[in-house]
Design an enzyme around this catalytic site. Structure first.
Site, short mmCIF file in Angstrom:
data_model
loop_
_atom_site.label_atom_id
_atom_site.label_comp_id
_atom_site.label_asym_id
_atom_site.label_seq_id
_atom_site.Cartn_x
_atom_site.Cartn_y
_atom_site.Cartn_z
CB SER A 1 -21.33 23.08 3.09
OG SER A 1 -22.36 23.25 4.00
CD1 TRP B 1 -24.37 28.51 -0.58
CD2 TRP B 1 -25.23 28.24 1.45
NE1 TRP B 1 -25.73 28.71 -0.66
CE2 TRP B 1 -26.28 28.55 0.57
CE3 TRP B 1 -25.54 28.04 2.79
CZ2 TRP B 1 -27.61 28.65 0.97
CZ3 TRP B 1 -26.86 28.14 3.20
CH2 TRP B 1 -27.87 28.44 2.29
CG HIS B 2 -24.10 28.09 6.26
ND1 HIS B 2 -23.67 26.92 5.67
CD2 HIS B 2 -25.37 27.84 6.67
CE1 HIS B 2 -24.63 26.02 5.75
NE2 HIS B 2 -25.68 26.55 6.34
N GLY B 3 -21.66 31.90 5.11
CA GLY B 3 -21.26 33.28 5.39
C GLY B 3 -19.78 33.47 5.15
CG PHE C 1 -26.81 32.09 5.94
CD1 PHE C 1 -25.82 32.90 6.48
CD2 PHE C 1 -27.44 31.20 6.76
CE1 PHE C 1 -25.48 32.80 7.82
CE2 PHE C 1 -27.10 31.08 8.09
CZ PHE C 1 -26.12 31.89 8.63
#
Lengths: 473, 310
Positions: A322, A325-327, A473
Site C-alpha cells: 500500500s 502504491w502511493h509512490g 499517485f
C-alpha cells in the site's frame, strides 16, 4: 482539470444541464455523453494519455468477456493473470520503472559492479493508480464469480473514466458502480442538494484547510531540521496531517457530491479518520476505498490470517504494498511499514474492532492514535528516509515546551480553521459528510452556506494552481 | 428545475457582491508596478519610426540602460518589457500595429517565454485590474477566466482592507508605476542593496526543451516585423552566475537555429556575478545594467542587420 478552477466552474453546469436536459431520456446517450465529458475532463490535463486510459479499459473489458466465456479453471487463471500483468505492467512502467532500476543499480554497486542501466524519462499519467485498480477489480471480481461481465462498452468505459472520481478516487468496485451505468437514472433533487452541500464542504477543506496549511508545511519540511525547534517540527507534521486530510478528503467530498448531481452514488472514502481510537479504526476510516481494496485483493488472498503471526505477516506485506502504491520511494514503504508496526499491540491483544462512534471520554485514545499518525506522516512527506529520520530525531530532541513558541503556533488563523473543521466534523461524525444534517430553517441553512462560500472565496489563491496531493499517485 | 432556480438564487447575491467589489472596491493589489504598461504602450504608438523596441521580460525592465542604447543606435527606444509572466504571446500582441519601417525589435527572452509562451495567470489579473484596455492582448477564450479571477480578488481585497491586513497603502519602494524612466526602464531599484543580503533567488529552470507553441508566436512576430519593414534581433537575457546553465542556453540556440532563427552573441557574455542583481537572478542593479547594455550594444553593432551611429 482541477476542481477548484474556472474551467471546472464552467464545465460542471454545462455537463449537468446537457446530461439531464439533452440526454436524460436515453440511457445509452447519457452514458456516451458522460464518457465524452470524462475524456474531455481528463484530456484537459494531458490528452496524450487518453489512449492509455482507453486501451487499459478496453483490455479489461475484453478480458472480462473472455473470463465469462471460459469454464476451465486453468484458462480462467490465465485470463485473470493477463489482466494483472497488463494493469500492473502499465503501473510499473510509468510509476516504478526508475525506482526499481535505481534499486538494482544500488545493489550492483554494493556488489562491486559498475551498472549502466537505462532509465525512462516519462511523465506519470495523472490518476493511473486509481483507474488501473478500479479496472483491475472488475476482472478479479468476474474471475471470482462475484459479478457478471458487461457487454456494453460505452457503459464500461464510462464506469472506468467517470470524471468525478477518475483522477483520485474513490476507487469504486464494479459491483457498486457499474450497475449504476446499466440502469436508467432519474434526477433526485434531494440527493443533488445534498451533493452540492458535500461539494461545498469539500471545497472548504481543500481551499481553506489544505491550501492554508501547505505554505507552513513546505517551509518547515524544506528547512534545516537540525537548527529548527522541535515544536516547530511538530507543527510542521501536524499541519501536514491536516493538509493531506483537507486535500484528499476534500477531493473525495467534491467527487462524491458531484457524482450525486448525476444520479450516481459513490462510496464513502473518509469517515472522520482523526477521531479514530486505534490504528485499525483509523484504517477503516481513512481512504476507505483503497483500504478495502487491499483488504479484499491482497490481505485476504494471502491466507493464514486466523493466527496472530499470520495476521501480522499479512498486515506488514499489505501495508508495504500500500505504501508503494502511493509512490516510488522508500519513504512510502517506510510509512506503510510504520503503520503495519502500529498494528502489533492490537494483534497481540487480540482486541475486537469497535464499530461505534467516538465519544468525548475516548479523547486520550483519539489523541494517542492521532499522534502516531502524525509521526508516520513525517515519512510520507519527506524526500528520503534519512531526512525523515533526521526530522523525527530533531523533533524529539529539541521538543522543549516553551509557552511562547507553543503560542506562536497555536495562535494562528490556520489553527483556528483546523479547530473549526474538527468541531464541525465531530458534531457530524455519525453522518456521511459534515453538512449532511442541516437546520430546518432555510435562512439558517443559507447562512451556513454563505459563511462557507465567503470563507472559501477569501482563501482562494488565484496566484498559483494548487494540485491535489493524491493526483501524483 | 427548482434546484437550478434555488442555486441561481443563492449565487445571485454573490455575483452582485463581486460586481460591487469591482465597481467600488479597492484594486486587487496595493502594488501598481504593472501600471507602468500604460506609459510604455502610449510611447510605442506615439513614437514614429525608426525606433528600437525592447520586449522579453523583467530582465530587460530592470537591466537595460535605454538612454545608452538610444545614444548608440541613434534611435529612440521604447522598453516594452515588464514581466515575463505575461507571456511571449502577450508581448507580441502588444506590438501589433506599433511597428514601422526601420524599427529594430530586440527580444532578450527569458526561459519562461520559450517554455510557456501563452500563460494565463495572476499577472494578467493584476495588469487588467488597473488597465482594462489591455484586454485585447489576452486571447478571447481566456478573458472570462481572467475577469472571474479579478472579481474574486476584488472581494479578497475588500476583505483585506476591512480586516486590516492591508495596513500600509504607501507605494512599494521599487515596484511602482512611477518607477520608470521616459524610455520605460525601471530605475527605482538601481541603488538598492541586494535583497536578501548577499543572496538572490535561484532561477528555477524549466525544461530546456522549447514548447511547440512557442514557434507559431515567434513566427507571428517575425511576420509582423517583416510586414512593417522592421528587423528582429533575438538576444540573451542577463542571468546571475549561480543560475547560469550553459546546456540550457546551448539547447535554445540549437532549437532556434533549427527553425531558421539566430540569437545574438554569446549567453556567457550576459552572465554577471550574483551581487550585481537586486532580488532575482534576472534583475540587475545599476552597475550590472550598464555593463549588460554595453555588451548588447557591442553585439548589436557587430551585427550586419543593425546600423550604429558610434
Amino acid at each position: 482539470m482541477l476542481f477548484p478552477s474556472f474551467a471546472f466552474l464552467v464545465f460542471l453546469p454545462l455537463v449537468f444541464l446537457a446530461y439531464w436536459y439533452l440526454f436524460g431520456r436515453d440511457l445509452r446517450l447519457q452514458n456516451a455523453f458522460l464518457l465524452v465529458a470524462s475524456y474531455f475532463f481528463y484530456g484537459w490535463w494531458d490528452w496524450r494519455f487518453l489512449g492509455l486510459l482507453f486501451a487499459s479499459s478496453m483490455g479489461d473489458m475484453i478480458i472480462g468477456l473472455a473470463l465469462e466465456g471460459t469454464r476451465t479453471p486453468r484458462a480462467r487463471r490465465a485470463w485473470v493473470a493477463l489482466s494483472l500483468v497488463i494493469n500492473i505492467g502499465v503501473l510499473a512502467t510509468f510509476k516504478y520503472f526508475n525506482f526499481f532500476v535505481d534499486g538494482l543499480s544500488d545493489l550492483m554497486l554494493l556488489m562491486g559492479m559498475q551498472p549502466d542501466l537505462p532509465t525512462l524519462r516519462i511523465l506519470l499519467p495523472v490518476g493511473i493508480s486509481f483507474y488501473t485498480f478500479q479496472s483491475l477489480s472488475y476482472t478479479i471480481d468476474i474471475y471470482r464469480g462475484q459479478i457478471k461481465a458487461t457487454r456494453d462498452p460505452i457503459a464500461f468505459l464510462a464506469f472506468v473514466s467517470f470524471f468525478p472520481q477518475l483522477v483520485a478516487g474513490p476507487i469504486e468496485r464494479a459491483s457498486n458502480l457499474l450497475p449504476q451505468f446499466l440502469r436508467p437514472r432519474t434526477f433526485d433533487p434531494v440527493a443533488a442538494r445534498d451533493g452540492l452541500r458535500q461539494m461545498l464542504w469539500g471545497f472548504f477543506k481543500k481551499i481553506v484547510i489544505a491550501d492554508s496549511c501547505a505554505p507552513w508545511v513546505n517551509e518547515i519540511f524544506a528547512g534545516d531540521v537540525s537548527s529548527t525547534p522541535g515544536i516547530t517540527l511538530f507543527f510542521g507534521a501536524f499541519f501536514f496531517a491536516f493538509q493531506i486530510y483537507g486535500d484528499f478528503s476534500g477531493y473525495s467530498d467534491i467527487a462524491i457530491g458531484c457524482s450525486r448531481l448525476f444520479g450516481i452514488g459513490l462510496s464513502q472514502n473518509f469517515a472522520y479518520p482523526y477521531f479514530s481510537r486505534s490504528i485499525s479504526e483509523f484504517w477503516r476510516r481513512w481512504h476507505i476505498s483503497l483500504s478495502t481494496w487491499f483488504r479484499d485483493y491482497v490481505y485476504m488472498p494471502l491466507g493464514g490470517w486466523r493466527t496472530k503471526w499470520g495476521r501480522l505477516k499479512n498486515i506488514l506485506i499489505t501495508f508495504s504494498i500500500s505504501g508503494l502504491w502511493h509512490g516510488a520511494n522508500w519513504t512510502f514503504i517506510g510509512w506503510g511499514l510504520m503503520h503495519g508496526g502500529y498494528y502489533v499491540p492490537e494483534i497481540l491483544r487480540d482486541g475486537k474492532a469497535r464499530r461505534d462512534h467516538a465519544q468525548l471520554r475516548d479523547l486520550p485514545a483519539i489523541l494517542l492514535t492521532f499522534l502516531l499518525v502524525v509521526l508516520a506522516w513525517v515519512l510520507f512527506r519527506s524526500q528520503s528516509l534519512s531526512t525523515a529520520g533526521a526530522y523525527l530525531f530533531y523533533m524529539v530532541r529539541h521538543i522543549g515546551m516553551s509557552p511562547g513558541a507553543l503560542l506562536l503556533w497555536v495562535w494562528r488563523p490556520e489553527m483556528a480553521w483546523v479547530l473549526f473543521l474538527l468541531v464541525v466534523e465531530w458534531r457530524a461524525r455519525r453522518t456521511q459528510h459534515a453538512l449532511a444534517v442541516m437546520p430546518a430553517a432555510t435562512w439558517q441553512r443559507w447562512s451556513i452556506y454563505s459563511f462557507l462560500v465567503l470563507v472559501t472565496l477569501i482563501h482562494l489563491d488565484m496566484s498559483t494552481s494548487h494540485d491535489f496531493i493524491y493526483f501524483q499517485f | 428545475m427548482r434546484l437550478l432556480l434555488r442555486a441561481c438564487l443563492f449565487a445571485l447575491p454573490w455575483l452582485l457582491l463581486m460586481v460591487a467589489a469591482y465597481v467600488w472596491g479597492p484594486h486587487i493589489s496595493t502594488i501598481d508596478y504593472l501600471g507602468g504598461i500604460r506609459a510604455k504602450q502610449e510611447r510605442l504608438t506615439a513614437l514614429g519610426s525608426p525606433k528600437v523596441v525592447l520586449i522579453g521580460g523583467s530582465n530587460v525592465t530592470f537591466g537595460m540602460d535605454s538612454p545608452l542604447l538610444q545614444e548608440a543606435l541613434c534611435r529612440p527606444v521604447v522598453n516594452m518589457t515588464i514581466h515575463a509572466s505575461l507571456g511571449f504571446r502577450f508581448m507580441v500582441e502588444q506590438l501589433e500595429g506599433g511597428l514601422g519601417r526601420g524599427d529594430l525589435v530586440i527580444a532578450p527572452l527569458e526561459f519562461s517565454c520559450y517554455h510557456d509562451p501563452s500563460p494565463i495567470n495572476d499577472t494578467h489579473m493584476l495588469a487588467l485590474d488597473r488597465q482594462p484596455e489591455l484586454t485585447g492582448f489576452v486571447p478571447w477564450y481566456s478573458r472570462p477566466r481572467v475577469f472571474a479571477g479579478i472579481l474574486v480578488m476584488r472581494v479578497q481585497a475588500v476583505w483585506k482592507v476591512w480586516s486590516g491586513a492591508w495596513k500600509d497603502d504607501s507605494p512599494h519602494e521599487v515596484f511602482r508605476a512611477d518607477g520608470f524612466n521616459e524610455q520605460g526602464d525601471l530605475i527605482s531599484h538601481l541603488e538598492m542593496p541586494v535583497r536578501p543580503p548577499d543572496r538572490i533567488a535561484e532561477l528555477k529552470y524549466h525544461s530546456p526543451t522549447i514548447d511547440p507553441s512557442f514557434w507559431p508566436v515567434l513566427e507571428r512576430l517575425q511576420r509582423n516585423v517583416e510586414q512593417s519593414g522592421a528587423e528582429l534581433i533575438i538576444a540573451w537575457p542577463s542571468v546571475a552566475e549561480s543560475s547560469f546553465r550553459p546546456t540550457a542556453s546551448d539547447s535554445v540556440r540549437t532549437a532556434l537555429a533549427e527553425h531558421g532563427f539566430t540569437i545574438l552573441g554569446n549567453a556567457q557574455n550576459y552572465v554577471q556575478a550574483d551581487t550585481a542583481f537586486y532580488d532575482t537572478h534576472y534583475h540587475l542593479r545599476a552597475t550590472g545594467r550598464r555593463i549588460r547594455t554595453e555588451r548588447l550594444v557591442k553585439d548589436l553593432c557587430s551585427n550586419e542587420k543593425v546600423s550604429c551611429c558610434r
